[in-house]
Design an enzyme around this catalytic site. Structure first.
Site, PDB file in Angstrom:
ATOM      1  N   GLU A 279      -5.302  -0.192  -7.565  1.00  0.00           N
ATOM      2  CA  GLU A 279      -4.244   0.719  -8.002  1.00  0.00           C
ATOM      3  C   GLU A 279      -3.156  -0.097  -8.684  1.00  0.00           C
ATOM      4  OE1 GLU A 279      -3.263   4.685  -5.555  1.00  0.00           O
ATOM      5  OE2 GLU A 279      -3.056   2.873  -4.352  1.00  0.00           O
TER       6      GLU A 279
ATOM      7  N   ASN B 264      -3.316   6.204  -0.598  1.00  0.00           N
ATOM      8  CA  ASN B 264      -2.846   6.468   0.761  1.00  0.00           C
ATOM      9  C   ASN B 264      -2.148   7.816   0.910  1.00  0.00           C
ATOM     10  OD1 ASN B 264      -3.731   4.221   2.317  1.00  0.00           O
ATOM     11  ND2 ASN B 264      -2.303   2.954   1.173  1.00  0.00           N
TER      12      ASN B 264
ATOM     13  N   SER C 141       0.819  -1.216   0.000  1.00  0.00           N
ATOM     14  CA  SER C 141       0.000   0.000   0.000  1.00  0.00           C
ATOM     15  C   SER C 141       0.850   1.262   0.000  1.00  0.00           C
ATOM     16  CB  SER C 141      -0.930   0.005   1.221  1.00  0.00           C
ATOM     17  OG  SER C 141      -0.187  -0.190   2.413  1.00  0.00           O
TER      18      SER C 141
ATOM     19  N   HIS D  46      -2.388  -2.997  -6.058  1.00  0.00           N
ATOM     20  CA  HIS D  46      -2.881  -2.640  -4.724  1.00  0.00           C
ATOM     21  C   HIS D  46      -4.397  -2.748  -4.678  1.00  0.00           C
ATOM     22  CE1 HIS D  46      -3.496   0.671  -1.480  1.00  0.00           C
ATOM     23  NE2 HIS D  46      -3.534  -0.537  -0.947  1.00  0.00           N
TER      24      HIS D  46
END
Length: 296
Positions: free
Chosen positions: A151, A189, A118, A139
Site C-alpha cells: 500500500e 486495515n 499500518s 505499507h
C-alpha cells in the site's frame, strides 16, 4: 535510488531489508538492539534457505543477498548516505514522530522518508519534518518476502514525484503497489480489522467457538486463514492498536475494539509472538489446540 536504510530489525523490518537486498539494493538495517539485529539477520538467512529448498534461488543468490545487508545500531551513521529510509518500528505514534524528527536531521535533503505504518497518519508523521513532500507510506504485508501487495499512502503534502518514485521502486522489488489516500487504517486495515474485531465479538458472545468461526470463514468465504488465527499471526496488540487508531480517527462505534481483545492484550496473550492467543503456539509457530473457548 541505490542505498536503502531500514529502521527496525523485527518481523517487518527484516522482511523489508530482505526484499530490497535480494533485488540488488545496498541495505543498512538499523536497530538500537544488537540482539534484534542478529535475530533479524538470522531470520533472513533462514528464509533464504527455504527459498533454496524450493529451488527459487541458488546458494550464490543467498550469499549476494546477505552481502548487500549491513547492520547498524547508530541511526545517524546508518541513514546519512541513504536515498530512501523505510521506518518499520513499533506501531507507536510517539516513537514514530521521534524517529522522523531525527531522520529529517540526519538524512540528505533529497532522501525520501517512508513509513511501514499500518494505520497511523502519514500527514501527521510528515508534519514533524521539513520535507513533508518527501514523506510517504510504504505499507508492506506480512510475510514481506512472499506477499505481493504494497500500500502506497500519500500524505496531504506528498508530491507526485515522490509517489511515482516509490511506485516504480515497488515494481522493481517484484511487488504490486497500490496507491491510497491518508485516512485511518488506509484500505487494507480499514476493511480487515473490523472483520477480525467482529469475529472476536462473535466468540465473545458465544455464537461459536474459535475453530468453528475460523472454519466458517475458511470454507465458506475461501479465506486461506480464519480471522482469529490471522489475528494471532498479526499480533493481538497490533490489531488493538490499529482499531484504536481508527476509533480515535473516525469517532465511530463500529471501530471500537472488542472487550475480549482488550482483555487478552492486557493479559499478555498476543498470539504467535507470545506463544498463546486464540490458539496455543507453545510447540511451534503453527496453530495448535484452541487456547480459549466460549459457549452460550
Amino acid at each position: 535510488m541505490k542505498n536503502i536504510a531500514v529502521i527496525g530489525a523485527g518481523t517487518m523490518g527484516n522482511g523489508i531489508a530482505h526484499v530490497f537486498a535480494q533485488s540488488g539494493f545496498k541495505v543498512n538495517l538499523i536497530d538500537v538492539s544488537k540482539e534484534a539485529l542478529e535475530q533479524g539477520l538470522l531470520t533472513i538467512s533462514r528464509n533464504l534457505d527455504r527459498m533454496i529448498a524450493k529451488e527459487r534461488i541458488t546458494d550464490t543468490d543467498k550469499s549476494e543477498t546477505l552481502g548487500n545487508i549491513t547492520s547498524h545500531t547508530d541511526t545517524r551513521t546508518g541513514v546519512e548516505n541513504s536515498d530512501l529510509v523505510v521506518e518499520a518500528a513499533t506501531e507507536n505514534i510517539d516513537l514514530k514522530l521521534r524517529i522522523f524528527q531525527n531522520l529529517d536531521t540526519f538524512c540528505k535533503p533529497n532522501t525520501i522518508l517512508a513509513t511501514n505504518t499500518s494505520s497511523i497518519s502519514i500527514t501527521q508523521i510528515a508534519a514533524v519534518t521539513k520535507r513533508p513532500g518527501k514523506v510517504i507510506g510504504m505499507h508492506f504485508m506480512n510475510p514481506v518476502p512472499i506477499m505481493k501487495l504494497v500500500e502506497i499512502i500519500r500524505g496531504y503534502s506528498t508530491t507526485d514525484e515522490t509517489t511515482r518514485a516509490i511506485m516504480d521502486l515497488s515494481v522493481k522489488l517484484g511487488k504490486t503497489p497500490t496507491e491510497v489516500n491518508d485516512y485511518p487504517g488506509f484500505v487494507a486495515n480499514r476493511i480487515l480489522m473490523p472483520m477480525i474485531n467482529e469475529a472476536i465479538e462473535t466468540l465473545h458472545h458465544g455464537v461459536a467457538g474459535v475453530a468453528e468461526i475460523d472454519t466458517v470463514m475458511k470454507l465458506g468465504m475461501a479465506h486461506p486463514m480464519g480471522p482469529l488465527q490471522l489475528a494471532d499471526f498479526i499480533g493481538l496488540d497490533v490489531c488493538l492498536s490499529i482499531l484504536q487508531v481508527m476509533y480515535d480517527g473516525f469517532k465511530n462505534q463500529k471501530y471500537a475494539p472488542s472487550p475480549l481483545l482488550v482483555n487478552m492484550v492486557t493479559a499478555g496473550k498476543l498470539g504467535v509472538k507470545s506463544g498463546e492467543g486464540f490458539y496455543d503456539y507453545s510447540e511451534s509457530r503453527k496453530a495448535g489446540k484452541v487456547a480459549i473457548r466460549f459457549t452460550k
